[in-house]
Write a protein that holds these residues in place. Structure first.
Motif, PDB file in Angstrom:
ATOM      1  N   UNK A 100      -6.795  -3.676  -1.734  1.00  0.00           N
ATOM      2  CA  UNK A 100      -5.827  -4.540  -1.042  1.00  0.00           C
ATOM      3  C   UNK A 100      -5.406  -3.931   0.296  1.00  0.00           C
ATOM      4  N   UNK A 101      -5.741  -2.662   0.511  1.00  0.00           N
ATOM      5  CA  UNK A 101      -5.493  -2.016   1.788  1.00  0.00           C
ATOM      6  C   UNK A 101      -6.756  -1.983   2.623  1.00  0.00           C
ATOM      7  N   UNK A 102      -6.729  -1.196   3.702  1.00  0.00           N
ATOM      8  CA  UNK A 102      -7.885  -1.116   4.583  1.00  0.00           C
ATOM      9  C   UNK A 102      -7.671   0.037   5.565  1.00  0.00           C
ATOM     10  N   UNK A 103      -8.322  -0.047   6.737  1.00  0.00           N
ATOM     11  CA  UNK A 103      -8.141   0.953   7.785  1.00  0.00           C
ATOM     12  C   UNK A 103      -6.953   0.565   8.677  1.00  0.00           C
ATOM     13  N   UNK A 104      -6.277   1.564   9.181  1.00  0.00           N
ATOM     14  CA  UNK A 104      -5.333   1.357  10.274  1.00  0.00           C
ATOM     15  C   UNK A 104      -5.998   1.853  11.559  1.00  0.00           C
ATOM     16  N   UNK A 105      -5.970   1.005  12.589  1.00  0.00           N
ATOM     17  CA  UNK A 105      -6.514   1.374  13.888  1.00  0.00           C
ATOM     18  C   UNK A 105      -5.384   1.544  14.892  1.00  0.00           C
ATOM     19  N   UNK A 106      -5.467   2.589  15.697  1.00  0.00           N
ATOM     20  CA  UNK A 106      -4.531   2.786  16.808  1.00  0.00           C
ATOM     21  C   UNK A 106      -5.345   2.950  18.083  1.00  0.00           C
ATOM     22  N   UNK A 107      -4.985   2.181  19.117  1.00  0.00           N
ATOM     23  CA  UNK A 107      -5.680   2.203  20.404  1.00  0.00           C
ATOM     24  C   UNK A 107      -4.793   2.879  21.451  1.00  0.00           C
ATOM     25  N   UNK A 177      -6.980   5.600  10.353  1.00  0.00           N
ATOM     26  CA  UNK A 177      -6.339   6.137   9.153  1.00  0.00           C
ATOM     27  C   UNK A 177      -6.495   5.129   8.020  1.00  0.00           C
ATOM     28  N   UNK A 178      -6.426   5.584   6.762  1.00  0.00           N
ATOM     29  CA  UNK A 178      -6.411   4.642   5.637  1.00  0.00           C
ATOM     30  C   UNK A 178      -4.980   4.183   5.353  1.00  0.00           C
ATOM     31  N   UNK A 179      -4.855   2.985   4.801  1.00  0.00           N
ATOM     32  CA  UNK A 179      -3.530   2.581   4.312  1.00  0.00           C
ATOM     33  C   UNK A 179      -3.686   1.874   2.976  1.00  0.00           C
ATOM     34  N   UNK A 180      -2.623   1.944   2.166  1.00  0.00           N
ATOM     35  CA  UNK A 180      -2.568   1.246   0.881  1.00  0.00           C
ATOM     36  C   UNK A 180      -1.313   0.384   0.863  1.00  0.00           C
ATOM     37  N   UNK A 181      -1.294  -0.600  -0.018  1.00  0.00           N
ATOM     38  CA  UNK A 181      -0.138  -1.501  -0.127  1.00  0.00           C
ATOM     39  C   UNK A 181       0.529  -1.428  -1.489  1.00  0.00           C
ATOM     40  N   UNK A 182      -0.058  -0.654  -2.423  1.00  0.00           N
ATOM     41  CA  UNK A 182       0.464  -0.585  -3.784  1.00  0.00           C
ATOM     42  C   UNK A 182       1.002   0.813  -4.082  1.00  0.00           C
ATOM     43  N   UNK A 183       2.241   0.953  -4.532  1.00  0.00           N
ATOM     44  CA  UNK A 183       3.228  -0.117  -4.768  1.00  0.00           C
ATOM     45  C   UNK A 183       3.944  -0.539  -3.482  1.00  0.00           C
ATOM     46  N   UNK A 184       3.767   0.292  -2.414  1.00  0.00           N
ATOM     47  CA  UNK A 184       4.353  -0.051  -1.127  1.00  0.00           C
ATOM     48  C   UNK A 184       3.383   0.416  -0.043  1.00  0.00           C
ATOM     49  N   UNK A 185       3.706   0.090   1.199  1.00  0.00           N
ATOM     50  CA  UNK A 185       2.822   0.450   2.300  1.00  0.00           C
ATOM     51  C   UNK A 185       2.873   1.949   2.558  1.00  0.00           C
ATOM     52  N   UNK A 186       1.704   2.567   2.527  1.00  0.00           N
ATOM     53  CA  UNK A 186       1.581   3.983   2.855  1.00  0.00           C
ATOM     54  C   UNK A 186       0.368   4.164   3.754  1.00  0.00           C
ATOM     55  N   UNK A 187       0.546   4.992   4.781  1.00  0.00           N
ATOM     56  CA  UNK A 187      -0.540   5.268   5.722  1.00  0.00           C
ATOM     57  C   UNK A 187      -0.921   6.733   5.611  1.00  0.00           C
ATOM     58  N   UNK A 188      -2.229   6.994   5.540  1.00  0.00           N
ATOM     59  CA  UNK A 188      -2.717   8.348   5.346  1.00  0.00           C
ATOM     60  C   UNK A 188      -2.910   9.125   6.631  1.00  0.00           C
TER      61      UNK A 188
END
Length: 549
Positions: A100-107, A177-188
């Motif tokens: 349910x999460x994916x990659x986070x991109x920063x430009x 970076x990776x991110x997850x949404x379970x149980x809340x939003x977290x960015x790695x």
């Protein structure tokens, strides 16, 4: 010294692999590419689609010049799969939950963060998230690939990238970076990053110059003044490929030709393919056919034109589908062009040998309230065209020629046709920009052209009625009329309402309700993420400020 560096490199690589593979929730693909091993944890850039096994270090770009001929592809070279990176963030989650999460991109441009996005969960299939350690997507491509990469780049450009990447040399940096949404939003933590020198060529001043309106346009030429600097700024951005694949801009003010500009090989006599702009011509022809008595009213139902029991999935609900519900895209058919898995999606219609049969054979959706829920439904407009074609004398082709195009003085046009050789009212009616302007001005004139009532005034009024609100999550703010869109632009804190025709690629015919303006924009940015947003920017920041009183 070299020996020491070699040992250190081996230690670091081994440690990286050990860390990457420890505590995995799923087995990633093996990393066999020497180039990937040498560039672990990097975002690299390429100019062409070269398979990883054939990719050489010399194929990786250190610089890119932004022009229409050059492509820019991005490749992530990871030490592990996305799902395993996510697992380290949330060890109690299942694979399905991690997906349910994916990659986070920063430009970043020149050291300043411009845009950050948590990529939608639907970008990348689960198998890619779970096992792939290298991911390759286009950012800028003239090949027209359907990819989340191009859409991501478009959003970056629309959210500050355009303003940051001015003419000159820049340093573009991307962090992943990776991110997850379970149980809340977290960015790695950072898992990949890369930089590239990004050069935006300066615009040749002659490419920004206003194009003089030549004789023989068929329009009176306006003598009103406008902000020429604003239009030249817009021209420069088109020439510099900042506004991409624009082919023409025409502005009619107070019924006279004010601005006529052509780009990217287009000219006055070019026939443009504005895709779904052609749907609105079906609306106009319906209004004329009703006025002439060949069709009784928009409240007529499908059962008055077809024996619906002869088609698949018959339901009594189909009997009560009105022409009005097809004109406002609010019928009960199980169809939504904005959903790729919808049974009635237009892409499912085109391969069939009978588009009307396809449409009338669709199931109905019991969750829809007739006339209340808007869903974009191209196939329904095909049915409207078929109904007009079978109701008017000599068919839609000749009827539209005699009743619409001839009165407007339009002779150079080209219909597309359905498999049954009926004019395709789904779209693709090709014309010159100046002739699309005539169609727009006809509505601005409440249906009158050269003193003759070509289109019933009451039909224009009904067409320019806010029959349904558009869903904000799909198209943003706005309303829908009889195959017309409605929106309001804000310029200098003032609101300017317009009804408009809209087609894939960024094609538009704007008719403003409280200003004496008709604006035509044609473009070939088909199936791109920026097609419509760049037209909005052109209107809001350049065209309207230039021509409004």
């Amino acid at each position: 010294m070299k020996h020491y560096l070699l040992i250190l490199s081996i230690i670091l690589t081994t440690a990286c692999k050990t860390f990457a593979q420890a505590g995995n929730i799923i087995e990633p693909e093996p990393i066999t590419s020497a180039l990937q091993k040498a560039n672990m944890g990097k975002v690299v850039f390429e100019a062409d689609t070269i398979p990883l096994e054939k990719l050489q270090q010399t194929d990786l770009l250190t610089g890119y010049e932004a022009n229409a001929a050059n492509n820019l592809y991005m490749r992530l070279l990871l030490a592990n799969s996305l799902t395993n990176y996510q697992y380290s963030l949330q060890p109690s989650a299942s694979v399905e939950q991690l997906n349910q999460g994916n990659f986070q991109f920063a430009f970043y441009v020149d050291g300043r963060q411009i845009y950050q996005e948590n990529l939608h969960k639907g970008a990348n299939l689960p198998i890619i998230k779970n096992t792939k350690t290298t991911i390759f997507v286009p950012f800028i491509s003239n090949r027209g690939e359907d990819s989340w990469g191009r859409f991501l780049w478009g959003r970056f450009m629309n959210h500050g990238g355009d303003e940051a990447l001015t003419a000159g040399k820049h340093q573009l940096k991307i962090e992943v970076r990776p991110y997850v949404t379970t149980p809340d939003l977290r960015v790695g933590e950072l898992i990949a990053q890369g930089e590239i020198k990004f050069t935006v060529p300066a615009i040749d001043p002659k490419d920004a110059q206003l194009q003089p309106i030549k004789p023989g346009s068929g329009w009176q030429v306006s003598k009103e003044s406008f902000d020429t600097k604003k239009i030249m700024e817009m021209n420069a951005l088109i020439a510099g490929n900042r506004f991409k694949q624009i082919t023409s801009v025409v502005v009619i003010k107070n019924g006279k030709l004010l601005i006529e500009e052509y780009f990217n090989g287009s000219a006055r006599d070019s026939l443009h393919n504005p895709r779904s702009v052609g749907k609105t011509f079906a609306s106009a022809m319906m209004g004329i056919a009703i006025h002439d008595g060949y069709i009784k009213s928009v409240n007529q139902t499908l059962k008055e034109f077809y024996d619906l029991k002869k088609f698949s999935n018959y339901s009594p609900q189909k009997d009560n589908v009105t022409l009005k519900s097809l004109l406002t895209m609010s019928s009960v058919f199980d169809a939504d062009d904005n959903k790729s898995d919808s049974p009635g999606n237009e892409e499912n219609m085109y391969p069939t040998d009978d588009w009307v049969k396809f449409t009338l054979g669709l199931k109905t959706d019991n969750s829809k309230a007739a006339g209340k829920q808007w869903n974009y439904f191209t196939a329904g407009v095909v049915v409207l065209g078929d109904i007009i074609n079978k109701s008017v004398p000599d068919g839609l082709d000749k009827y539209s020629a005699n009743k619409l195009f001839k009165p407007l003085g339009i002779s150079n046009y080209r219909w597309q046709y359905t498999p049954q050789n009926v004019p395709n009212t789904a779209g693709g009616l090709q014309m010159r920009s100046l002739d699309y302007a005539k169609f727009g001005q006809l509505y601005k004139n409440a249906g009158v052209w050269n003193g003759k009532q070509v289109l019933p005034q009451s039909w224009v009024k009904d067409s320019f009625t806010k029959h349904l609100s558009l869903p904000k999550d799909v198209v943003g703010e706005g309303y829908y009329g009889y195959l017309f869109w409605n929106k309001t632009y804000k310029v200098n804190n003032k609101a300017y309402e317009t009804y408009y025709c809209s087609g894939n690629g960024g094609n538009k015919i704007f008719i403003f309700t409280d200003q004496p303006l008709v604006v035509i924009i044609t473009a070939e940015a088909y199936n791109t993420p920026y097609a419509h947003s760049q037209v909005d920017k052109m209107m809001r920041d350049y065209i309207l400020p230039a021509v409004l009183q």
